[in-house]
Design an enzyme around this catalytic site. Structure first.
Site, PDB file in Angstrom:
ATOM      1  N   VAL A 185     -17.232 -52.635  45.962  1.00  0.00           N
ATOM      2  CA  VAL A 185     -15.801 -52.397  46.249  1.00  0.00           C
ATOM      3  C   VAL A 185     -15.246 -53.666  46.828  1.00  0.00           C
ATOM      4  O   VAL A 185     -14.138 -54.223  46.607  1.00  0.00           O
ATOM      5  CB  VAL A 185     -15.297 -51.225  46.966  1.00  0.00           C
ATOM      6  CG1 VAL A 185     -13.947 -51.083  46.807  1.00  0.00           C
ATOM      7  CG2 VAL A 185     -15.965 -49.924  46.433  1.00  0.00           C
ATOM      8  N   ASP A 186     -15.938 -53.772  48.008  1.00  0.00           N
ATOM      9  CA  ASP A 186     -15.622 -54.802  48.962  1.00  0.00           C
ATOM     10  C   ASP A 186     -15.653 -56.452  48.175  1.00  0.00           C
ATOM     11  O   ASP A 186     -14.649 -56.948  48.257  1.00  0.00           O
ATOM     12  CB  ASP A 186     -16.831 -55.123  49.934  1.00  0.00           C
ATOM     13  CG  ASP A 186     -16.708 -55.930  51.378  1.00  0.00           C
ATOM     14  OD1 ASP A 186     -15.346 -56.012  51.334  1.00  0.00           O
ATOM     15  OD2 ASP A 186     -17.279 -56.087  52.088  1.00  0.00           O
TER      16      ASP A 186
END
Ligand code: ADP
Length: 189
Positions: A40-41
């Site tokens: 996600v990052d």
């Protein structure tokens, strides 16, 4: 999609990509460096653009020179994303073993994200399934911690949020969250 109403707050579970949603804030499953990473990052920084990283660098220089501790949360702009804010939090690293300590830290990550959202008068928040990717926490156990923490927060802060949603990247994770939510509701938790 699964949706329940808790007071005035809608809690929903959807399958999707968190970089595409239009809630006021999205939560990033970051790492202590706040300098980006995988999962996600990586998706948030690459779609959101450099203004997010710029603010993260500033936070590292001022508030957290040693990195963001596990369970804490900070907030930045969301660059080119539809959301207005990104709340960066760090979940625990389980590597397959999830004891009470990891559960508490995971709960802190969800609660502190909601607290910072509340402090910024944010009305809608999207979460990914924190710590269940690279950090390898058990997904079923993580879903219990995630949903119980969020439901408790909503009950304790009934006038705060219009909508809180979990944006789950994989169908199997979505199904586990859905099952856990039903179990929690049946226990009339
Ligand atoms: P962590 O390091 O906290 O485990 P990861 O980003 O590796 O974080 O994974 C957390 C969860 O987010 C995993 O279930 C992963 O599949 C999911 N995920 C990855 N990319 C996205 C995305 N774009 N939107 C929503 N969830 C995502």
């Amino acid at each position: 999609m699964k949706e329940v109403k808790i007071g005035k707050t809608t809690l929903s579970l959807i399958v999707g990509d968190i970089t595409e949603v239009d809630t006021e804030a999205i939560v990033n499953a970051a790492n202590p460096t706040l300098m980006g990473g995988g999962g996600v990052d990586g998706a948030i920084h690459s779609k959101g653009g450099p203004s997010i990283l710029k603010e993260c660098i500033q936070i590292r220089k001022t508030l957290y020179p040693e990195g963001l501790p596990t369970g804490k949360a900070v907030i930045t702009n969301a660059g080119n994303l539809k959301a207005k804010y990104v709340i960066h939090t760090v979940g625990p690293i389980c590597n397959g073993v999830m004891t009470e300590k990891e559960k508490e830290l995971l709960s802190d990550a969800y609660r502190n994200s909601l607290l910072i959202a509340k402090q910024h008068n944010i009305k809608s928040v999207s979460f990914p399934s924190i710590s269940t990717g690279a950090y390898r926490c058990d997904i079923k156990e993580s879903s219990k911690v995630a949903l119980k923490t969020v439901i408790d927060f909503i009950k304790q802060n009934p006038d705060t949020f219009d909508k809180i949603q979990f944006v789950l990247f994989q169908e199997n994770i979505y199904k586990l969250y859905q099952q856990t939510l039903e179990e929690i509701l049946n226990e009339s938790y």
